[in-house]
Design a protein around this motif. Sequence first.
Motif, PDB file in Angstrom:
ATOM      1  N   ALA A  73      86.590  29.909  49.564  1.00 26.34           N
ATOM      2  CA  ALA A  73      87.670  28.947  49.355  1.00 26.34           C
ATOM      3  C   ALA A  73      87.079  27.615  48.920  1.00 26.34           C
ATOM      4  O   ALA A  73      85.989  27.236  49.368  1.00 26.34           O
ATOM      5  N   LYS A 108      89.523  33.621  44.753  1.00 27.51           N
ATOM      6  CA  LYS A 108      89.164  32.692  45.818  1.00 27.51           C
ATOM      7  C   LYS A 108      90.376  31.812  46.135  1.00 27.51           C
ATOM      8  O   LYS A 108      91.275  31.652  45.305  1.00 27.51           O
ATOM      9  N   VAL A 109      90.390  31.235  47.315  1.00 26.88           N
ATOM     10  CA  VAL A 109      91.515  30.399  47.738  1.00 26.88           C
ATOM     11  C   VAL A 109      91.232  28.948  47.371  1.00 26.88           C
ATOM     12  O   VAL A 109      90.094  28.469  47.504  1.00 26.88           O
ATOM     13  N   VAL A 140      93.743  31.657  44.169  1.00 28.50           N
ATOM     14  CA  VAL A 140      94.991  31.731  44.921  1.00 28.50           C
ATOM     15  C   VAL A 140      95.240  30.355  45.530  1.00 28.50           C
ATOM     16  O   VAL A 140      94.428  29.878  46.334  1.00 28.50           O
ATOM     17  N   THR A 142      97.211  27.235  47.558  1.00 21.10           N
ATOM     18  CA  THR A 142      98.128  26.891  48.636  1.00 21.10           C
ATOM     19  C   THR A 142      98.262  25.379  48.720  1.00 21.10           C
ATOM     20  O   THR A 142      97.361  24.632  48.317  1.00 21.10           O
ATOM     21  N   VAL A 192      93.894  26.688  55.096  1.00 18.03           N
ATOM     22  CA  VAL A 192      93.119  27.362  54.054  1.00 18.03           C
ATOM     23  C   VAL A 192      92.155  28.379  54.666  1.00 18.03           C
ATOM     24  O   VAL A 192      92.023  29.505  54.179  1.00 18.03           O
ATOM     25  N   LEU A 195      94.138  31.419  55.871  1.00 19.02           N
ATOM     26  CA  LEU A 195      94.610  32.175  54.724  1.00 19.02           C
ATOM     27  C   LEU A 195      93.460  32.961  54.091  1.00 19.02           C
ATOM     28  O   LEU A 195      93.628  34.128  53.694  1.00 19.02           O
ATOM     29  N   THR A 196      92.320  32.320  54.005  1.00 19.61           N
ATOM     30  CA  THR A 196      91.147  32.971  53.414  1.00 19.61           C
ATOM     31  C   THR A 196      90.729  34.182  54.228  1.00 19.61           C
ATOM     32  O   THR A 196      90.364  35.230  53.669  1.00 19.61           O
TER      33      THR A 196
END
Length: 201
Positions: A73, A108-109, A140, A142, A192, A195-196
């Motif tokens: 991320a 990747k976030v 991705v 957020t 984050v 989520l990752t």
Amino acid sequence: MSSPRVLVLYYSTYGHIETMANKVAEGAKRAGATVDVRRVPELVPEEIAQKNHFKLDQSAPVANPEDLVNYDAIILGAPTRFGRLPSQMANFLDQTGGLWFKGALIGKVGAAFTSTGSQHGGQETTLFSLLTNLLHHGMVITGLPYSFQGQMAINEVEGGTPYGASTIAGPDGSRAVSTTEGEGASFLGEHVAKLTQRLVK
């Protein structure tokens, strides 16, 4: 999966984004991530930077564009420049064309945070100008969910948007990051990281 690796990559002129970056890192670490805080190089000549009171004594190491592939991320932070990202961050991201060509960051976030001199000084457009780069890399994205209740407050002037964490520095840069703004940055980092953990295997 093992602990996700999160990079907090920032540019800070007067220290507000540096403070926010460390808050983001705190939140990500709280969620169990391995976190590195890095900054992009300053492009302003040192003599001019000193004359204009830039904060040059920042402890975060300078990043290399090739380092981005080592993280699950990436959270970008930068102040606004006329409603968009500053040239220092743009210059760094412009050097990631080789990573884009290889698709090295796909999946990747990504997220972002910013600061402005006033309440309506371009926080959301600056966040979008940062996030656009991550979208082009196939990441991705957020924002800062409304589950962070601090951004709903109206009793005082505060940063914080659904597109990312933010702070207001004041016209002369004298306003410090508020408690709520710091909490928003920390919340973003934790969000984050969590989520990752869910998305990256």
